[in-house]
Design a protein around this motif. Structure first.
Motif, PDB file in Angstrom:
ATOM      1  N   MET A 176       0.837  -1.193   0.000  1.00 28.43           N
ATOM      2  CA  MET A 176       0.000   0.000   0.000  1.00 28.43           C
ATOM      3  C   MET A 176       0.874   1.245   0.000  1.00 28.43           C
ATOM      4  SD  MET A 176      -2.908   1.050   2.772  1.00 28.43           S
ATOM      5  CE  MET A 176      -1.633   1.003   4.035  1.00 28.43           C
TER       6      MET A 176
ATOM      7  N   ALA B 128      -1.075   7.046   1.340  1.00 24.41           N
ATOM      8  CA  ALA B 128      -2.496   6.882   1.616  1.00 24.41           C
ATOM      9  C   ALA B 128      -2.771   7.114   3.095  1.00 24.41           C
ATOM     10  CB  ALA B 128      -2.959   5.476   1.211  1.00 24.41           C
TER      11      ALA B 128
ATOM     12  N   ARG C 197      -5.432   6.651   6.293  1.00 23.09           N
ATOM     13  CA  ARG C 197      -6.575   5.872   6.750  1.00 23.09           C
ATOM     14  C   ARG C 197      -7.659   6.801   7.283  1.00 23.09           C
ATOM     15  NH1 ARG C 197      -6.791  -0.081   8.743  1.00 23.09           N
ATOM     16  NH2 ARG C 197      -9.035  -0.320   8.701  1.00 23.09           N
TER      17      ARG C 197
ATOM     18  N   TRP D  32      -9.967   4.603   2.730  1.00 23.97           N
ATOM     19  CA  TRP D  32      -8.672   5.278   2.669  1.00 23.97           C
ATOM     20  C   TRP D  32      -8.815   6.539   1.841  1.00 23.97           C
ATOM     21  CZ3 TRP D  32      -4.491   2.976   5.199  1.00 23.97           C
ATOM     22  CH2 TRP D  32      -4.761   1.695   5.687  1.00 23.97           C
TER      23      TRP D  32
ATOM     24  N   ASN E  40      -7.558   8.991  -0.909  1.00 21.81           N
ATOM     25  CA  ASN E  40      -6.733   8.887  -2.105  1.00 21.81           C
ATOM     26  C   ASN E  40      -5.821  10.110  -2.196  1.00 21.81           C
ATOM     27  OD1 ASN E  40      -5.663   8.725  -4.642  1.00 21.81           O
ATOM     28  ND2 ASN E  40      -7.580   8.295  -5.692  1.00 21.81           N
TER      29      ASN E  40
ATOM     30  N   GLY F 145     -10.265   0.103   1.221  1.00 22.71           N
ATOM     31  CA  GLY F 145      -9.090  -0.418   1.891  1.00 22.71           C
ATOM     32  C   GLY F 145      -8.649  -1.718   1.253  1.00 22.71           C
ATOM     33  N   PRO F 146      -7.608  -2.358   1.766  1.00 21.72           N
ATOM     34  CA  PRO F 146      -7.113  -3.613   1.199  1.00 21.72           C
ATOM     35  C   PRO F 146      -8.223  -4.664   1.151  1.00 21.72           C
ATOM     36  CG  PRO F 146      -5.584  -2.740   2.831  1.00 21.72           C
ATOM     37  CD  PRO F 146      -6.818  -1.907   2.933  1.00 21.72           C
TER      38      PRO F 146
ATOM     39  N   PRO G  67      -7.209   0.241  -3.886  1.00 21.89           N
ATOM     40  CA  PRO G  67      -5.865   0.252  -3.309  1.00 21.89           C
ATOM     41  C   PRO G  67      -4.887  -0.483  -4.211  1.00 21.89           C
ATOM     42  CG  PRO G  67      -7.208  -1.401  -2.236  1.00 21.89           C
ATOM     43  CD  PRO G  67      -8.137  -0.647  -3.142  1.00 21.89           C
TER      44      PRO G  67
END
Length: 516
Positions: A1, A5, A7, A13, A15, A30-31, A62
């Protein structure tokens, strides 16, 4: 990641590539990993996979996002990646960029197997576990069921048995379901029961792609952000409401899917009932998903079919005719349909909304294939002025005022009202027009892009919950039962606007269908 980025909240997240002033879809997921069942079908190939690339291309996924295909094809990861590449090249909305594709391709995986293959789901679990370890997808998994509803129970059961439905601490598991949501009320309840036995309701996302369209979402903005409309949005001023979804295409090649379903189940139960709910609902306390869903459920609970059904409903089946300068065959001559098929390609119903705001205002819903043109619109047709100080000849060409929300293809809003013809006191209809394309430089996101991103963000505002689905079936089922008992649908010529019974349905009350 990317270390740049930032949180925001769980699963969301910021951008860093986007201007802070840009409010268009400013969050990125998110992931996570998305598994597509039915990845070789038309829906996945033409809509879902290209939308995922377009989201990546717009910086809304992401860097570690992973895409897993599940199917019977004899593919390895590389073959699947090559297939996705071709789909992206052929169907994506945004320009192809090699750097974006290379990053997306790194996360492409394929699991071969059938829905009844326990070992295949064990391999899927291993694949996702490895992606969590190697790419940091964090145990966040979305399962997109781009498959026939009859396969939902088998897939849900396999996901449960493989331990894939229950999230670990701090992660999420979500399932995406495509319409039709059942065949009638009983089947919808059974389907909801099966799905909810594996995934809690807050993890179930039923996709109605119409709710992802900007013009549909604009209904809420237009109604509740403008004092201009709210005072007249009721039975004191509105004579009736027409909601139309018309298509100019036939059903060539789709007989296996459509025969036995028909226009009412395919469109009215989901798309048009949702448009009605957004049009007729009361103002929510906020746009929080639970508040929106509460107001939609309240208004759907107040909806019922107008009676008698032989006068307030209509269904039809297209026959041969001319469309777009080409002679086309009727439904019964299309491949995949039997000569005695009673599947309707046109359906129209009259609904009453038993609330103080809408008492006495009929809502006319219609949909059909092989109609005059492709168009979806919501038209509020207003009562005539109580006193017109004009001679009859002065208002011969004056119709009722109307507010028309154009959902597609020419997205916008039209206000029809009367204006004096220069040099006389004759009054004619004129239009005041708003067009998305002309008013905004920004290009609207495609519906599947918006909805898939909302799934990954855990944002359920645009997804109907099971109670909405069941209420819509409660409204429609009596019409389906009535039609099943009363023979074949009425024929109508391709390229026209439906059977004669549909026009008679409105003429009985002194009204006429709009011709978009």
């Amino acid at each position: 990641m990317s270390p740049a980025a930032t949180r925001l909240t769980s699963g969301q997240w910021q951008n860093p590539l986007r201007d802070k002033r840009d409010k268009r879809l400013p969050r990125i997921a998110g992931p996570c990993a998305v598994v597509i069942f039915g990845v070789t079908g038309d829906l996945a190939r033409k809509k879902v996979v290209p939308a995922i690339y377009d989201l990546a291309n717009r910086g809304l996924l992401p860097p570690t996002f992973s895409l897993v295909g599940f199917g019977r094809r004899d593919w390895d990861d590389e073959a699947f990646s090559n297939e996705v590449y071709q789909l992206v090249k052929d169907h994506s909305r945004t320009p192809f960029r090699q750097v974006i594709w290379d990053r997306l391709a790194e996360g492409c995986r394929f699991v071969q197997g059938a829905f009844d293959d326990d070992q295949a789901f064990a391999r899927l679990a291993e694949t996702l576990e490895k992606l969590d370890a190697d790419r940091g997808t964090g145990g966040n998994h979305g399962f997109y069921l781009a498959i026939p509803p009859k396969s939902f129970p088998a897939v849900c059961e396999q996901l449960y048995n493989a331990g894939l439905a229950k999230p670990q601490d701090g992660s999420w598991r979500r399932v995406v379901i495509e319409k039709p949501f059942g065949h009638d009320l009983d089947s919808a309840r059974e389907l909801n029961k099966v799905v909810n036995s594996v995934f809690p309701e807050e993890s179930v996302f039923r996709i109605d792609h119409y709710l992802g369209k900007e013009t549909v979402q604009n209904i809420l903005a237009m109604r509740f952000a403008n004092q201009l409309f709210d005072p007249i949005w009721n039975s004191n001023y509105v004579d009736h409401v027409q909601i139309t979804m018309a298509e100019d295409i036939g059903l060539g090649g789709r007989g296996g899917y459509y025969d036995g379903i028909g226009a009412a189940r395919d469109v009215i139960q989901n798309h048009l009932m949702q448009l009605l709910a957004l049009t007729a609902m009361e103002e929510p306390v906020s746009f929080h998903p639970s508040q929106l869903q509460t107001e939609k459920i309240k208004v759907l609970s107040a909806v019922k079919l107008a009676e008698p059904l032989d006068e307030t409903t209509s269904r039809g089946q297209y026959a041969a005719g001319w469309q777009g300068g080409e002679h086309v065959v009727g439904l019964l001559d299309e491949e995949g349909f039997s000569k005695d098929s009673t599947t309707e390609t046109f359906a129209a119903i009259t609904l009453e909304v038993d609330t103080r705001r809408w008492a006495g205002v009929p809502f006319y819903l219609r949909t059909g294939k092989r109609l005059g043109r492709r168009v979806t619109e919501i038209a509020l047709v207003f009562k005539r002025a109580p006193h017109l100080p004009f001679d009859a000849t002065m208002t011969d060409e004056l119709g009722a005022n109307a507010l028309v929300i154009r959902v597609q293809p020419d997205e916008g809003v039209t206000l029809r009202f009367g204006s004096k013809v220069p040099g006389s006191m004759e009054v004619r209809d004129v239009n005041m027009d708003f067009s998305y394309g002309a008013a905004f430089a920004e290009e609207s996101p495609e519906a599947y892009e918006r909805l898939i991103l909302d799934v990954l963000l855990g944002e359920p505002s645009l997804f109907p919950v099971n109670e909405e689905v069941e209420l819509a079936w409660e409204v429609l089922d009596p019409a389906l039962d009535y039609w099943a008992e009363h023979g074949k649908p009425d024929p109508y010529e391709a390229g026209t606007w439906g059977p004669a019974s549909a026009f008679e349905m409105l003429r009985r009350t002194g009204r006429e269908w709009r011709r978009p």
